[in-house]
Design an enzyme around this catalytic site. Structure first.
Site, short mmCIF file in Angstrom:
data_model
loop_
_atom_site.label_atom_id
_atom_site.label_comp_id
_atom_site.label_asym_id
_atom_site.label_seq_id
_atom_site.Cartn_x
_atom_site.Cartn_y
_atom_site.Cartn_z
N CYS A 108 35.30 7.56 13.03
CA CYS A 108 36.08 8.39 13.40
C CYS A 108 37.40 7.17 13.09
CB CYS A 108 36.13 9.44 14.14
SG CYS A 108 36.93 8.63 15.68
N CYS A 141 35.83 12.71 19.04
CA CYS A 141 35.40 11.93 17.47
C CYS A 141 35.65 13.07 16.53
CB CYS A 141 33.94 11.49 17.51
SG CYS A 141 33.17 10.10 16.01
N GLY A 178 40.57 10.67 48.74
CA GLY A 178 39.94 9.41 48.92
C GLY A 178 38.65 8.73 49.67
N CYS A 198 31.80 6.41 19.36
CA CYS A 198 32.81 7.13 19.90
C CYS A 198 31.57 8.16 21.00
CB CYS A 198 33.51 8.47 19.38
SG CYS A 198 35.06 7.91 18.83
N CYS A 241 35.71 2.72 15.16
CA CYS A 241 34.06 3.67 15.26
C CYS A 241 34.12 3.84 14.34
CB CYS A 241 34.76 5.23 16.23
SG CYS A 241 33.41 6.50 15.93
ZN LIG Z 1 35.00 8.41 16.62
#
Ligand SMILES: [Zn+2]
Lengths: 186, 282
Positions: free
Chosen positions: B242, B270, B29, B264, B239
C-alpha cells in the site's frame, strides 16, 4: 414472603449491566442509565442491578441505615447469597451517604494489594453534572458531578493507590468515582 | 435454553473477572490478581485476554481479533469464531467497526475512539520480573514506588548499546505512578497508549493478572533526559503493498532466493488503504 424479580435473562442482563458500569468507571462523572430492576425500598433499581451483577457469596456486603431492612436482607439472601457484615469486613456496601458513615470504617486496601478495598454504592442522592470538578484518568479535560462531601472524597483520593471506589446510584442512573479521580472544589 | 454458558464462562467466574476489571480501571497500571480459568484454546495464545474479553462481551458487540496485526491467522480466526458462537457477537476485520478488539502483540494503526475496548493478551505481566524473580519483592517495589533498579538497568543498556535495547514490551509509567508492561507490542505502538480515548484492558492467564489503562490516561515510555524515547522503526522503509510510510512493517521472505519485502503488519490498515487507492484510481 414476597420476593421481587431478579434479572429476566441473568447472563445477558448481567453482561449488559457490567458494560454500562465499566463505561461509567472508565469515565468518572459520566452519568449512565441502567435497566430498571425492582428491589425492596429504599434500594434503587440502579443499585439493585449493580448488586445482581457484581455481588455474590464470595463478596461480604454491608447494608447501612434504611437499606438494612428485613425486605432487603431477604432479597440479598435470595438473589445474591452474600454474607452480611459490618463496614470493616465489607467488599461492597450499600446505603445513603449519611448512613454509610465515615469512609475510614471500610477496607482501604494495602500498599501491596490496593485492590483489596471496598466498593461503596451510595444510593439515593440525585445525580447532576455540576458541582465538584473532576480530572484524571478517564476524563479528557474535566467533568462535573454533584458530590455529597468533597473534603472526605478528596481525602480518599489522596490515599491513591489505596482507597475506596464509589458508585453513586439514583433511580435508574449511575455515576462512578474511582479513587484515581482528582477532585477540585465545587 | 442454550447448551452452553453465555460467553463460555459460568456466572460466578464472570462476576469475579468483572470485579477485577473494575478494580484495574480504578487503579491504572496496577496488576489485579484473579483466579485464571481454563479456556478451550492453546495455552500460550491467550487465555488471559480471552477471559477478559469473555467477561466484557454483550451480544450487541462487534468483535475484531488480531494476532500480530493480522485478522486472518489461524488463532485470530478461531477465537473470532469461538466468540461468535458462544457470545453471539458480530465479527469484523475493520478496526473502525469493532466495539471490542482482542489483540496479541499489536495496536491497530487506525486511532481508536471513545467506546472501543482493546483487550491485550499478556504473557508476562510483571515489568520488573527480569530484575527480580520473587513476586513478594516486585510487589513491594510497586508498593514503595521503588523503581530505581529499573532505571539503573535501562541506563546500563544505554551505556552498552547506545540506546535502550528493547524493541518490544518497552516499559511505561502510568499517570506518573505504576510502571507497567504494555505486553509485547513493538515500542512503535507505545505512543498510541498515551491519552487514548479507548479503554485498554490487559489479561495474563498463566499468572492470573488483569490491569488497565482507562481512556485519556497519561502513559509515558521510560526514558532519560539525555536519551529520550524514540518509537523508531526501520528508517526509509515503506509497505510494498500500500506504500504506507507511517505504519509498522513486517519483513516477509518472498522466494527461495532470499527475496524480501516489507508490508504492513496491520492487515486491515493495509487493505483499507489499497481499497481507497483503487477507488481514487477509478
Ligand atoms: Zn500496507
Amino acid at each position: 414472603m414476597q420476593l421481587t424479580q431478579g434479572f429476566a435473562d441473568p447472563a445477558i442482563d448481567a453482561a449488559r449491566v457490567f458494560r454500562i458500569v465499566l463505561d461509567a468507571m472508565s469515565h468518572p462523572g459520566r452519568i449512565v442509565a441502567l435497566p430498571g430492576i425492582d428491589a425492596p425500598a429504599p434500594c434503587s433499581p440502579a443499585a439493585a442491578s449493580v448488586l445482581l451483577t457484581l455481588v455474590d457469596g464470595t463478596t461480604p456486603l454491608h447494608l447501612a441505615g434504611a437499606h438494612d431492612c428485613d425486605a432487603m436482607r431477604d432479597w440479598v439472601r435470595f438473589h445474591l447469597g452474600a454474607p452480611l457484615v459490618g463496614p470493616q469486613g465489607a467488599a461492597f456496601a450499600l446505603g445513603t451517604w449519611p448512613a454509610l458513615g465515615p469512609l475510614s470504617a471500610y477496607p482501604q486496601g494495602s500498599a501491596e494489594y490496593p485492590d483489596r478495598s471496598a466498593t461503596l454504592i451510595v444510593d439515593g442522592a440525585e445525580l447532576r453534572r455540576e458541582g465538584a470538578r473532576l480530572t484524571g484518568p478517564g476524563i479528557a479535560h474535566e467533568a462535573f458531578l454533584t458530590l455529597p462531601d468533597v473534603a472526605a472524597l478528596q481525602a480518599n483520593a489522596a490515599q491513591f493507590p489505596r482507597g475506596l471506589d464509589i458508585l453513586f446510584t439514583s433511580g435508574t442512573q449511575l455515576a462512578a468515582l474511582p479513587r484515581s479521580t482528582r477532585i477540585g472544589g465545587a | 435454553m442454550t447448551d452452553y454458558n453465555f460467553a463460555y464462562l459460568d456466572e460466578a467466574t464472570k462476576r469475579m473477572l468483572r470485579r477485577a476489571i473494575l478494580k484495574a480501571v480504578a487503579i491504572p497500571g496496577y496488576q489485579v490478581p484473579f483466579s485464571s480459568r481454563e479456556m478451550p484454546m492453546p495455552y500460550g495464545w491467550g487465555t488471559g485476554g480471552v477471559q477478559v474479553t469473555a467477561a466484557c462481551l454483550v451480544p450487541e458487540d462487534t468483535l475484531k481479533v488480531i494476532d500480530q496485526g493480522a485478522d486472518d491467522t489461524t488463532n485470530a480466526v478461531s477465537i473470532r469464531n469461538f466468540f461468535a458462537r458462544v457470545a453471539r457477537v458480530t465479527t469484523t476485520e475493520a478496526t473502525a467497526e469493532a466495539s471490542v478488539i482482542q489483540t496479541r502483540h499489536r495496536i491497530p494503526e487506525r486511532p481508536l475512539t471513545d467506546g472501543q475496548i482493546l483487550v491485550f493478551q499478556v504473557p508476562i505481566p510483571e515489568p520488573l520480573r527480569f530484575l527480580e524473580p520473587r513476586e513478594t519483592e516486585t510487589r513491594t517495589m510497586h508498593a514503595l514506588e521503588d523503581y530505581g533498579l529499573m532505571q539503573v538497568r535501562l541506563y546500563e543498556d544505554i551505556a552498552r548499546h547506545g540506546e535502550i535495547a528493547r524493541a518490544y514490551a518497552y516499559p511505561v509509567r502510568v499517570e506518573g505512578r505504576y510502571i507497567m508492561d504494555p505486553s509485547p507490542i513493538p515500542k512503535f505502538d507505545n505512543p498510541k497508549l498515551d491519552r487514548s480515548p479507548a479503554l485498554h484492558l490487559f489479561g495474563a492467564g498463566r499468572e492470573g493478572r488483569i490491569y488497565a489503562l482507562p481512556p485519556h490516561t497519561r502513559v509515558e515510555s521510560l526514558d532519560f533526559e539525555d536519551y529520550p524515547f524514540t518509537a523508531s522503526k526501520a528508517a526509509g522503509q515503506r509497505c510494498a503493498i500500500c506504500g504506507a510510510e507511517d505504519s509498522y512493517l513486517d519483513e516477509v521472505i518472498t522466494d527461495d532466493a532470499g527475496g524480501r519485502m516489507f508490508v504492513c503488519s496491520d492487515t486491515d490498515y493495509c487493505a483499507t488503504r489499497v481499497a481507497a487507492q483503487a477507488e481514487d484510481a477509478a
